[in-house]
Design a protein around this motif. Structure first.
Motif, short mmCIF file in Angstrom:
data_model
loop_
_atom_site.label_atom_id
_atom_site.label_comp_id
_atom_site.label_asym_id
_atom_site.label_seq_id
_atom_site.Cartn_x
_atom_site.Cartn_y
_atom_site.Cartn_z
N THR A 439 9.46 2.10 -8.37
CA THR A 439 10.37 2.66 -8.42
C THR A 439 10.19 3.75 -8.67
N SER A 440 8.80 4.96 -9.38
CA SER A 440 9.35 6.28 -9.65
C SER A 440 8.88 6.54 -8.42
N PRO A 441 9.75 7.81 -8.45
CA PRO A 441 10.04 9.50 -7.50
C PRO A 441 8.85 9.88 -7.05
N LEU A 442 7.78 9.54 -8.49
CA LEU A 442 6.60 10.37 -8.29
C LEU A 442 5.54 9.52 -6.92
N ASP A 466 1.12 2.11 -0.24
CA ASP A 466 1.10 0.86 -0.59
C ASP A 466 0.02 1.09 -1.87
N VAL A 467 -1.17 1.76 -1.91
CA VAL A 467 -1.81 1.92 -2.74
C VAL A 467 -1.64 2.51 -4.48
N VAL A 468 -1.24 3.46 -4.51
CA VAL A 468 -0.04 4.10 -5.17
C VAL A 468 0.49 3.31 -5.80
N ALA A 469 0.87 2.70 -5.47
CA ALA A 469 2.04 1.42 -6.35
C ALA A 469 0.65 0.66 -7.22
N ASP A 470 -0.58 0.60 -7.12
CA ASP A 470 -1.52 0.44 -7.83
C ASP A 470 -1.15 1.04 -9.46
N VAL A 471 -1.64 -0.06 -10.20
CA VAL A 471 -1.35 0.93 -11.24
C VAL A 471 -2.52 1.49 -11.30
N SER A 472 -3.59 1.94 -11.52
CA SER A 472 -4.68 2.35 -11.56
C SER A 472 -5.17 2.83 -10.88
N TYR A 473 -4.48 2.94 -9.76
CA TYR A 473 -4.37 4.30 -8.64
C TYR A 473 -3.30 5.26 -9.10
N PHE A 474 -2.35 4.96 -9.57
CA PHE A 474 -1.11 5.91 -9.96
C PHE A 474 -1.41 6.32 -10.98
#
Length: 711
Positions: A439-442, A466-474
């Protein structure tokens, strides 16, 4: 000659254990073998001594720790006089001093001791033991003027009795008067004076302590729940709508056992995190029906529900007299105590005044101390993607209480808070940030960035989103974008899941051919650096040379003088074959690239670390028998060797520490303990301080890697 430090006070209730713990921390940073001596003791084993023994892994014979009991001391003093008592107690000290470089002496506690002129007894012992004195004065519920007067009087009392007072500490001083008292004291005494403010979590009893003191029955609750601090007590007598707003974070609800509505309401509030409570204490010897307890257990798993036979008012009266106690069973309080000590004491100044010579040997504990100290000196923000994992939260608590770094926890904030509340951990700290990648604006910004970075691989914005919602990628993108200084993950994720985003996004720094790893292997008397044990399966000669150069730099960065051994099954020119030739070629490349480095290879492990073997196989080598950086020819050898040494030699393995990235990202073993996580975060923070990659606003055309690794 043994150097000793005597921590003493002038009255009971000064919370001196915080200072005793802090001084022990400083001593063990400098000295390998620190002894402890408690001249006078109420009961054995003593709670504070057991804390020091467990935390600092002391191997001292318990029989040498204690002088004598207070009753015996009072009788001896009455019958034979002060000289006889002093002689006996000094004999006990000398037994310890014979075997240790430094001794921490814990003075009497002024609590029901029945010793006349107790301050004089402590002063005389300090003088006879040749110990420097750190005197502690309790300032609870006192004005600034009163604190100043008490400190000055105590200083005069000990110096007039001939003591070498090296520091004064005013402890448990009210938050509102601490700064004023500190300013006034600095202007009036010729020795350092440190003012430690009252810390509520230190004075709060644990739920377990309540159980022991009241003899309560535990109806519900697990070990983590019983370890929670009782920060407040709320007496439940009103109806539920009136009762709920009265709840405070970390409170224990005290209510008659027949008030099922308040029991369920309190547990529901905890489950919702509004607010998290420490537990429920039921009075009148009333036990709720089984279905009520079952509902309470489902609402707030692990939260203690206790029962006592007494009435509510006398139970509450006894609760309000309880005070928190440091001990081996309260490791979280010990971390808080050290955090208070290190925040308000000039540890560099006090260490200098302790005048203990630093040991040449580097023990695992000394290495860990150095990591914490260096990370604290220049605080950085580290992102932890596994924000709801128990070990991560427990490590976060230690890091925050010790002031090691600022933290960003990834995950749904309410879920993180609920998990923390179930563990009795407070995340209400200005240094903590919680972000939900979903949910982050980032997320949009990161998706655009990732799509640009991976456009050559056909990654669209929609896929990147979709990929950047993964915590490791984020988390990795937070580091790449300068919103965090480093990342640590891997407690529940694989090595590949942790480091693949770093290969794709952060990439290698200029001058580094590959990303590799090292472990700091903390043996009994030294620290060795092993590489590569986690990332590169079968490096060629060029890559092996790069691993060696990077490992030497990492070793030097963390205080290990690099003497590099390029390991093989053959030493010198005694063997041939493709594997030996690879190591020989890599050694030559290291010498070409870094002629200043001490390097030897090919060399067998025993010749690298054993002086006697080295004297036979390579007598003229400046590395053989003295190697500190050991570079393995492949991942199979390195990974198995580090685990074999870790398990069979009892070494502390810190890592893997990744090297070669533009910005620091480090992986955890999925079996990592809380202390392993703390150490890895500290290392990551130190890497982020400079010299191990570019600063957040720097550019660079790093390389990309996609290799797997070892867990």
């Amino acid at each position: 000659m043994t150097r000793s430090v005597y921590v003493t006070g002038v009255a009971r209730g000064d919370g001196r254990q915080v200072v005793e713990l802090g001084v022990m921390e400083l001593l063990t940073r400098q000295v390998d073998r620190v002894g402890v001596y408690r001249p006078l003791v109420h009961d054995t084993p003593d709670r504070m001594v057991e804390l020091l023994r467990s935390r600092y892994r002391l191997v001292q014979d318990p029989a040498t720790v204690y002088g004598m009991g207070y009753e015996e001391a009072a009788a001896l003093q009455a019958e034979q006089g002060q000289e006889a008592l002093t002689a006996r107690l000094v004999e006990g000290y000398l037994r310890v001093a014979r075997d240790y470089e430094t001794v921490l002496i814990l003075g009497s506690d002024f609590a029901g001791t029945n010793l006349p002129a107790e301050l004089g007894v402590n002063a005389r012992l300090a003088n006879e033991c040749g110990a420097s004195v750190v005197a502690v004065i309790g300032g609870r519920d006192q004005s600034a003027e009163s604190v100043v007067a008490e400190v000055r009087n105590a200083h005069h009392a000990y110096t007039n009795l001939g003591c070498d007072v090296i520091a004064m500490v005013a402890n448990r001083v009210g938050q509102g008067v601490a700064a004023e008292a500190a300013g006034a004291l600095r202007a009036t005494l010729d020795v350092p004076v440190y003012v430690l403010p009252e810390e509520p979590t230190l004075s709060a009893p644990t739920v377990s302590q309540i159980v022991d003191t009241l003899g309560a029955r535990v109806l519900l609750g697990d070990e983590a729940g019983l370890a929670r601090d009782a920060l407040d007590f709320v007496i439940g007598g009103a109806m539920l709508p009136t009762f709920l707003p009265a709840l405070t974070p970390g409170c224990v609800v005290v209510t008659p056992g027949d008030r099922a509505d308040l029991i369920v309401g309190a547990m529901a509030a905890h489950s919702a995190g509004a607010p998290p409570i420490a537990g429920v204490l039921l009075t009148l010897d009333e036990k709720p029906p089984p279905h009520v307890l079952a509902l309470a257990a489902r609402l707030a798993p692990g939260t203690p529900v206790l029962a006592v036979p007494t009435l509510t008012f006398p139970t509450a009266t006894e609760l309000f007299t309880l005070d928190g106690k440091l001990g081996a069973g309260t490791p979280r309080k010990a971390e808080t105590a050290l955090g208070v000590f290190e925040t308000h004491v000039d540890t560099a100044e006090l260490t200098g005044r302790l005048s203990v010579a630093r040991s040449e040997r580097v023990t695992p504990m000394m290495f860990e101390h150095a990591l914490i100290e260096r990370a604290r000196a220049d605080r950085r923000r580290i992102v932890l993607p596994e924000g709801t994992e128990e070990r991560i939260l427990r490590a976060a608590e230690v890091l925050l209480r010790r002031g090691v770094c600022d933290l960003t926890l990834l995950g749904e904030p309410d879920a993180i808070r609920k998990k923390a509340g179930d563990l009795g951990i407070s995340l209400d700290h200005e240094s903590v940030q919680m972000i939900d990648p979903q949910t982050s604006p980032l997320r949009e910004r990161f998706a655009e960035r990732y799509a640009r970075l991976r456009a050559h691989r056909g990654v669209s914005y929609e896929l990147a989103y979709d990929v950047v919602a993964d915590v490791s990628y984020f988390g990795t993108l937070m580091v790449e974008q300068g919103l965090a200084d480093g990342m640590v993950s891997g407690a529940v994720h694989s090595t590949a899941a942790t480091i693949r985003p770093a290969f794709e996004i952060i990439k290698t720094r200029p001058g580094a051919a590959i990303v590799s790893s090292v472990f700091f292997m903390c043996l009994a008397d030294k620290v060795l650096v092993y590489g590569d044990c986690a990332v590169n399966p079968d490096p060629d000669a060029e890559q092996l040379a790069d691993i060696a150069v990077q490992a030497a730099g990492t070793a030097a960065r963390f205080g290990v003088e690099p003497r590099v051994a390029m390991l093989s099954y053959s030493t010198g020119t005694s063997g041939t074959g493709a594997d030996v030739d690879k190591v020989r070629a890599a050694t030559g490349l290291v010498r070409e690239r870094r002629p200043d480095l001490m390097v030897e290879g090919p060399i067998q492990y025993d010749a690298a670390v054993s002086p006697s073997v080295a004297a036979t196989k390579l007598p003229d080598s400046e590395v053989a028998g003295r190697a500190t950086v050991l570079v393995f020819p492949d991942l199979n050898t390195g990974n198995n060797t580090y685990k074999a040494v870790q398990r069979s030699a009892g070494a502390v393995a810190v890592g893997p520490v990744l090297q070669g990235l533009r910005k620091p990202v480090n992986d955890l073993s999925r079996g990592a303990l809380v202390q392993d996580i703390v150490n890895t975060v500290a290392i990551t923070a130190i890497q982020a301080q400079g010299g191990d990659g570019d600063r957040p606003d720097a550019g660079g055309d790093g390389q990309e890697r996609t290799e797997g690794g070892a867990a």
